[in-house]
Scaffold this active site. Structure first.
Site, short mmCIF file in Angstrom:
data_model
loop_
_atom_site.label_atom_id
_atom_site.label_comp_id
_atom_site.label_asym_id
_atom_site.label_seq_id
_atom_site.Cartn_x
_atom_site.Cartn_y
_atom_site.Cartn_z
N PRO A 197 -3.59 -11.14 10.58
CA PRO A 197 -5.22 -12.22 10.72
C PRO A 197 -5.69 -12.14 9.38
O PRO A 197 -5.42 -10.87 9.40
CB PRO A 197 -5.48 -11.48 11.60
CG PRO A 197 -4.53 -10.33 12.52
CD PRO A 197 -3.29 -10.30 11.73
N GLU A 198 -5.38 -13.55 9.25
CA GLU A 198 -7.06 -13.80 8.57
C GLU A 198 -8.68 -13.47 8.95
O GLU A 198 -8.65 -13.17 10.40
CB GLU A 198 -6.42 -15.22 7.91
CG GLU A 198 -5.37 -14.82 7.72
CD GLU A 198 -5.37 -15.81 6.31
OE1 GLU A 198 -3.67 -16.35 5.95
OE2 GLU A 198 -6.14 -16.31 5.81
N LYS A 255 -9.79 -7.58 7.37
CA LYS A 255 -8.53 -7.54 8.22
C LYS A 255 -8.71 -6.64 9.39
O LYS A 255 -8.43 -6.53 10.47
CB LYS A 255 -7.71 -7.94 8.14
CG LYS A 255 -7.54 -9.07 6.66
CD LYS A 255 -6.33 -9.21 6.39
CE LYS A 255 -6.35 -10.74 5.31
NZ LYS A 255 -4.43 -9.98 4.46
N ASN A 293 -2.23 -15.39 3.47
CA ASN A 293 -1.40 -16.18 3.15
C ASN A 293 -2.08 -17.76 2.77
O ASN A 293 -2.02 -18.45 2.21
CB ASN A 293 -0.26 -15.89 3.82
CG ASN A 293 1.03 -15.89 2.40
OD1 ASN A 293 0.87 -15.25 1.24
ND2 ASN A 293 2.00 -15.75 3.04
N ARG A 352 4.99 -12.35 -0.70
CA ARG A 352 4.61 -12.28 -0.29
C ARG A 352 4.29 -14.51 0.06
O ARG A 352 4.91 -14.06 -1.40
CB ARG A 352 2.92 -12.25 0.29
CG ARG A 352 2.59 -11.04 1.21
CD ARG A 352 2.84 -10.99 2.31
NE ARG A 352 3.06 -11.76 3.21
CZ ARG A 352 0.97 -11.71 4.52
NH1 ARG A 352 0.68 -10.46 3.84
NH2 ARG A 352 1.15 -12.95 4.49
N ARG A 358 -14.34 1.00 0.76
CA ARG A 358 -12.81 0.59 0.16
C ARG A 358 -12.79 -0.95 -0.50
O ARG A 358 -12.37 -1.84 -0.71
CB ARG A 358 -11.97 1.21 0.76
CG ARG A 358 -11.97 2.81 -0.06
CD ARG A 358 -10.26 3.43 0.26
NE ARG A 358 -10.42 3.33 1.12
CZ ARG A 358 -10.91 4.34 2.24
NH1 ARG A 358 -10.81 5.39 1.89
NH2 ARG A 358 -10.18 4.32 3.74
#
Length: 341
Positions: free
Chosen positions: A2-3, A52, A238, A331, A195
């Site tokens: 998932p973006e 995400k 992606n 990827r 992070r």
């Protein structure tokens, strides 16, 4: 995977349908039994997405952290505010309502009382018994199975491997196949978020731009890798990576420390804009200048809404050069070797 826009939409689903309501938590699969026991009977107080990952706060003491990964999905069932004429059978959202604000291409974003859009506030809100899947599908992030029969059993039967079920009196959410599903303390959640790179929908946008600029410009790593690094910027995957690099006419292999400052700032501002469109429409729309009919086609078909993504071997929409597909850190990367030089 998932973006960012899809995870923000999922968080908004929880905000509208679960926050403030006591939940029954269980792990039908059994792999999250201990975590479910800790959450059972508690009241969610806040739902938040950063990149995400989604974070659901319970009673200001414990948090549920979920990272869907490549195969995870949330299935929502029960009473959800939805207009079935707008949320069609495949979960895509119509752009024909008359209230809201204009989006590029003549579309309309429908806003709820918080000024935001989610599946629960499209069109004239009403409660309907529905089933909606929210996961990563490049053909449409929100895959809805449509209206459930009024006499459907409640709660719905468990189907397949459900890691976690959260159930209120009226709404059910089943989690399947996540990469991460954990109950954590506030300090542990704060450490996770610390992070992560900046997210345009979390915190100050201008401050996020400076963090992004600093993270990119100090590293001699290919910009195509940096955009996928969640410690550099949150939420880009992606599709957005390929499209943003094309829109910037930037070679994916260019080291971050030599990308001009104005180009880096442009990438951040483009992400701000594209993320907003993605959250409001449910689609990763990355083409500009579409008229009403072209916008509607693009909303319905992935092939009509991207410049280079998933177009390997096809001519570039700008120069006609064949779009290249290569692997970058395992990827898929799509780009135009002419426009992006």
């Amino acid at each position: 995977m998932p973006e960012g826009h899809s995870v923000h939409r999922i968080a908004r689903q929880f905000g509208r349908n679960f926050v403030g309501r006591a939940v029954h938590a269980e792990s039908p699969q059994g792999r999250f039994a201990q975590g479910a026991k800790l959450l059972d009977g508690r009241v969610p107080t806040r739902a938040q997405a950063v990149g995400k990952q989604m974070f659901l706060e319970f009673d200001e003491e414990l948090w549920l952290r979920v990272h869907l990964g490549l195969y995870g999905a949330w299935d929502f069932a029960g009473e959800i505010l939805v207009d079935p004429t707008i949320a069609s059978a495949n979960g895509r959202m119509g752009q024909t309502n008359q209230r809201g604000t204009d989006l590029p291409g003549g579309g309309v974003a429908i806003h709820d009382d918080a000024g935001e859009n989610s599946l629960s506030s499209i069109g004239a809100p009403r409660r309907a018994r529905v089933h909606v899947r929210m996961s990563e599908q490049t053909k449409g992030i929100d895959e809805a199975d449509g209206l459930a029969p009024e006499d459907a059993p409640w709660p719905p039967p468990v189907v397949g491997q459900v890691r976690l079920r959260l159930l209120t009196e009226a709404t059910c959410a089943d989690l399947r196949g996540p990469t991460a599903c954990a109950v954590q303390t506030p300090d542990e959640i704060a450490a996770v978020i610390a992070r992560l790179g900046p997210d345009p929908l979390v915190g100050d946008v201008a401050e996020g731009e400076e963090r992004f600029l600093s993270a990119v410009r100090r590293r001699g790593v290919a910009i195509g890798q940096l955009l996928m690094d969640q410690s550099v910027v949150s939420g880009i995957g992606n599709v957005y990576r390929a499209e943003m690099l094309f829109r910037a006419r930037l070679d994916p292999h260019t080291p971050g420390d030599v990308v001009p400052e104005e180009i880096v700032r442009g990438l951040w501002r483009d992400w701000v804009s594209l993320l907003r469109i993605g959250v409001e429409t449910g689609q990763m729309m990355t083409m500009d200048g579409l008229d009403g009919e072209a916008w509607r086609r693009a909303m319905a078909r992935r092939d009509d809404r991207h410049w280079v993504y998933h177009r390997a071997g096809l001519p570039c929409r700008v120069c006609g050069t064949e779009i290249v597909l290569e692997e970058m850190q395992a990827r898929k990367l799509y780009w135009c070797p002419t426009c992006q030089r």
